[in-house]
Design a protein around this motif. Structure first.
Motif, short mmCIF file in Angstrom:
data_model
loop_
_atom_site.label_atom_id
_atom_site.label_comp_id
_atom_site.label_asym_id
_atom_site.label_seq_id
_atom_site.Cartn_x
_atom_site.Cartn_y
_atom_site.Cartn_z
N ARG A 158 0.84 -1.21 0.00
CA ARG A 158 0.00 0.00 0.00
C ARG A 158 0.86 1.25 0.00
O ARG A 158 0.56 2.24 -0.66
CB ARG A 158 -0.92 -0.01 1.23
CG ARG A 158 -2.09 -0.92 1.03
CD ARG A 158 -3.16 -0.71 2.09
NE ARG A 158 -4.14 -1.78 1.99
CZ ARG A 158 -4.58 -2.49 3.01
NH1 ARG A 158 -4.17 -2.25 4.22
NH2 ARG A 158 -5.46 -3.45 2.81
N THR A 168 2.02 1.75 -3.45
CA THR A 168 0.95 2.22 -4.32
C THR A 168 0.84 3.74 -4.20
O THR A 168 0.71 4.46 -5.20
CB THR A 168 -0.39 1.57 -3.92
OG1 THR A 168 -0.26 0.17 -4.07
CG2 THR A 168 -1.54 2.06 -4.80
N LYS A 169 0.88 4.25 -2.97
CA LYS A 169 0.81 5.70 -2.75
C LYS A 169 2.02 6.40 -3.33
O LYS A 169 1.92 7.47 -3.92
CB LYS A 169 0.69 6.00 -1.25
CG LYS A 169 -0.64 5.59 -0.66
CD LYS A 169 -0.68 5.86 0.83
CE LYS A 169 -2.01 5.37 1.42
NZ LYS A 169 -2.06 5.50 2.88
N LEU A 213 3.93 5.45 -5.80
CA LEU A 213 3.87 5.46 -7.26
C LEU A 213 2.87 6.50 -7.74
O LEU A 213 3.14 7.26 -8.68
CB LEU A 213 3.48 4.07 -7.76
CG LEU A 213 3.20 3.94 -9.26
CD1 LEU A 213 4.44 4.31 -10.06
CD2 LEU A 213 2.76 2.54 -9.61
N PHE A 224 -7.09 3.24 -10.70
CA PHE A 224 -8.14 3.09 -9.69
C PHE A 224 -9.48 3.12 -10.39
O PHE A 224 -9.65 3.80 -11.41
CB PHE A 224 -8.07 4.24 -8.68
CG PHE A 224 -6.81 4.27 -7.88
CD1 PHE A 224 -6.62 3.40 -6.82
CD2 PHE A 224 -5.79 5.16 -8.19
CE1 PHE A 224 -5.45 3.42 -6.08
CE2 PHE A 224 -4.63 5.19 -7.47
CZ PHE A 224 -4.45 4.32 -6.40
N TYR A 230 -2.82 5.50 -14.58
CA TYR A 230 -1.59 6.30 -14.52
C TYR A 230 -0.37 5.47 -14.89
O TYR A 230 -0.28 4.29 -14.58
CB TYR A 230 -1.42 7.01 -13.19
CG TYR A 230 -1.35 6.13 -11.98
CD1 TYR A 230 -2.52 5.66 -11.37
CD2 TYR A 230 -0.13 5.78 -11.41
CE1 TYR A 230 -2.46 4.86 -10.25
CE2 TYR A 230 -0.07 4.99 -10.29
CZ TYR A 230 -1.24 4.53 -9.71
OH TYR A 230 -1.18 3.73 -8.60
N SER A 259 4.02 5.79 -15.24
CA SER A 259 5.17 6.58 -14.81
C SER A 259 6.45 6.07 -15.50
O SER A 259 7.23 5.34 -14.90
CB SER A 259 5.32 6.50 -13.29
OG SER A 259 6.43 7.26 -12.88
N MET A 289 4.89 11.38 -15.82
CA MET A 289 3.67 10.93 -15.14
C MET A 289 2.49 11.33 -16.00
O MET A 289 2.32 12.51 -16.33
CB MET A 289 3.59 11.56 -13.76
CG MET A 289 2.30 11.27 -13.02
SD MET A 289 2.10 9.54 -12.58
CE MET A 289 3.00 9.49 -11.05
N ALA A 309 -2.22 13.29 -1.63
CA ALA A 309 -2.12 11.93 -1.07
C ALA A 309 -3.10 10.97 -1.73
O ALA A 309 -2.78 9.81 -1.95
CB ALA A 309 -2.37 11.98 0.43
N MET A 322 -7.67 4.22 -2.25
CA MET A 322 -6.65 4.53 -1.24
C MET A 322 -7.23 5.30 -0.06
O MET A 322 -6.79 5.16 1.07
CB MET A 322 -5.52 5.36 -1.86
CG MET A 322 -4.55 4.58 -2.68
SD MET A 322 -3.06 5.54 -3.03
CE MET A 322 -3.71 6.92 -3.93
N PRO A 382 -6.13 -6.84 -0.41
CA PRO A 382 -5.30 -5.63 -0.38
C PRO A 382 -5.62 -4.61 -1.47
O PRO A 382 -5.31 -3.42 -1.31
CB PRO A 382 -3.88 -6.17 -0.56
CG PRO A 382 -3.94 -7.55 -0.01
CD PRO A 382 -5.30 -8.06 -0.37
#
Lengths: 137, 423
Positions: free
Chosen positions: A84, A87-88, A90, B80, B108, B110, B120, B167, B174, B388
């Motif tokens: 996790r 993931t953040k 990236l 997402f 996304y 990168s 990005m 964030a 997330m 997860p």
């Protein structure tokens, strides 16, 4: 003759004592011999907070056979939280999660040949720099 | 009788002498053959060395022409996606319609180009309130990393104020809650802050013994509020200026924070400031206003294995530069903030959020925007990680809007269910 033999065994014992070695259940953090990294920086490297050693980009790699023990001993987290976190990282900073290598041999070979590479193994391989050894037993 | 000892000394000599021609022959053959064998091995080794060198030369040539991920395993596609269901106690434009809905698909990539250059790209597919598909390029930025303390990005990026906007942004999976705090909504949803900026961004971190300083500093096109139409009773939305700075007025800001380590690991405190001129253009009647936007505030986040606590505060001290408000040339103060706390029980996270915005309606910056109405909102929810990468959320919202010159008072409650994934 006896004196020479004694010196030989003494030197051998001293070398074995002083040379860093891994015991069963140890995890050894290794880097390519061309970079300087301190044990305090291992966590920051594996969380993407530290990306450079001098002008060399650091390339951390994970070891599938040891990842769970490494994360517990060095990072104080489990694989779910680690994934996790990346993931953040990236999503926010465009940083990619460390590549996963299948085991010691692959990690050792990658670290030896890749500038800036850092990994962790269970036995000390030749041709790399040892940064830290921790017992996971 | 022959002396056995004598005989004994003679016999080996004889045997040795008898084998000598054979040994000489074999030795001679070996002497003749060895150079030939050695020459063959040497040639093979030389040939192999030549092949290895050729391959070594080819690899960098092939590699130099390709982008690659830092992991060395190609360029992975991440994203997402979310879908959901809403139930409202009142049908109202400010509240989502009752029923099932498609959320957004945010992708996304990168790509990295060597040690220092990276990109990005984040295209977003979503459904408008009218039910049409819309594609936005949320981020399109190219960066150069000098070291840990400095990465400079150019392009369109998430404006780094507070905590939430960078964030989580479109990463519904997330974030703890179903929705962002309302005053932090995206510009095209009527949000009152520029969630994206087109310009330059510098970001970095400095390590200390007890933690780490972090900073984001940016400058970019000054956004404009467009689309307001008094005759049609529609309010404007903020345009970040993707194709250029129409009003030639830059937006600049900074977000400086400190991330603690050791016993306070997981705590981040930050302050932020943003300033720039924001033009507002309305149709029917065609009017032009100019506001000096001045925002200051702070944010705190405490993320551990057991807790997710975060809060942000924004204070607006906007100046009327067009002299058309009730207090021409004056300044208008407003404020907004939220506090959210979640307790993590393995895969289950119950959470609560309180948010409030008191926005001065004499300030054209707020009175011309869809989300510029003062309000308070309470959220109570539950997030459950099925695995997860998958989150299922249930959220109850209680929203109350204060009346102003253009908008009526409103209160409603709503139930939201969101099913979201990250990959």
């Amino acid at each position: 003759m006896n004196s020479a033999l004694f010196r030989f065994w003494f030197c051998l014992a001293l070398t074995l004592l002083l040379c860093p070695s891994a015991n069963a259940g140890d995890i050894v953090v290794i880097t390519n011999s061309g970079i300087a990294v301190s044990p305090d920086e291992v966590r920051d490297i594996y969380t993407g907070e530290k990306q450079f050693s001098g002008s060399t980009q650091l390339v951390p790699v994970d070891n599938a056979a040891l990842q769970e023990d490494f994360l517990s001993a060095f990072m104080q987290m489990d694989t779910v939280k680690y994934n996790r976190l990346w993931t953040k990282k990236l999503f926010r900073d465009g940083l990619a999660q460390p590549a996963m290598k299948p085991g010691d041999a692959a990690v050792s070979a990658y670290v030896r040949r890749t500038a800036g590479a850092i990994g962790y193994v269970s036995t000390v391989p030749p041709g790399v720099k040892i940064i830290q050894i921790k017992s996971v037993q | 009788m022959a002396n056995p000892q004598h005989a004994g000394t003679q016999c080996p000599g004889r045997r040795s002498m008898a084998g000598l021609p054979g040994a000489l022959i074999i030795g001679s053959m070996l002497i003749l053959a060895l150079p030939a064998l050695a020459a063959t091995d040497s040639e093979r080794i030389d040939e192999l060395q030549r092949q290895v060198k050729a391959l070594q030369n080819e690899i960098p040539q092939m590699d130099s022409g390709m982008h690659h991920s830092p992991s060395g395993e190609g360029l992975p596609l991440h994203g997402f996606m979310d879908v959901g269901f809403v139930l409202n106690t009142r049908e109202y434009p400010k509240a989502a319609k009752t029923g099932f809905y498609m959320g957004a698909l945010s992708l996304y990539l990168s790509p990295h180009f060597g040690d220092n250059v990276k990109g990005m790209v984040e295209p977003l597919f979503e459904v408008t309130p009218q039910g049409d598909w819309e594609v936005d390029v949320e981020r399109l930025q190219i960066g150069y990393t000098f070291n840990d303390a400095a990465t400079v990005w150019a392009g369109r990026f998430h404006t780094p104020y507070g905590y939430w906007n960078t964030a989580f942004h479109h990463g519904a999976q997330m974030q703890t809650s179903v929705f962002r705090p309302r005053f932090l909504d995206f510009e095209d949803k009527g949000g009152i802050l520029p969630a994206h900026t087109v310009g330059l961004l510098s970001t970095g971190k400095f390590g200390t013994d007890s933690g780490r300083f972090s900073y984001d500093a940016y400058v970019g096109n000054g956004p404009m509020i467009i689309g307001g139409n008094t005759a049609l009773q529609t309010l404007g939305t903020m345009d970040p200026g993707n194709s250029g700075d129409s009003d030639h007025s830059a937006l600049a800001g900074v977000n400086a924070g400190y991330e603690f380590s050791g016993g306070m690991n997981g705590l981040r405190l930050a302050v932020h400031a943003m300033s720039g001129n924001i033009d507002t253009e309305t149709e029917m009647p065609a009017m032009h206003y100019e506001t000096g936007l001045n925002v200051t505030g702070g944010s705190a986040a405490y993320i551990t294995n057991d807790w997710e606590v975060m809060g942000e505060y924004f204070r607006f001290n906007n100046k009327d530069k067009s002299g058309t408000s009730v207090t021409p040339g004056g300044t208008h103060n407003s404020r907004a903030g939220y506090l959210q706390a979640g307790r993590i029980y393995h895969d289950l996270t119950p959470y609560i959020r309180l948010e409030k915005a008191l926005l001065n309606q004499h300030d054209i910056y707020f009175s011309s925007q869809e989300n510029g109405q003062s309000y308070s909102r309470q959220a109570l929810g539950l997030r459950y990680y099925l695995n997860p990468n998958t989150a299922l959320k249930l959220e109850l919202l209680n929203s109350r809007f204060l009346p102003d010159a253009a908008r009526a008072a409103l209160a409603y409650r709503s139930l939201h269910v969101q099913y979201s994934i990250g990959f």
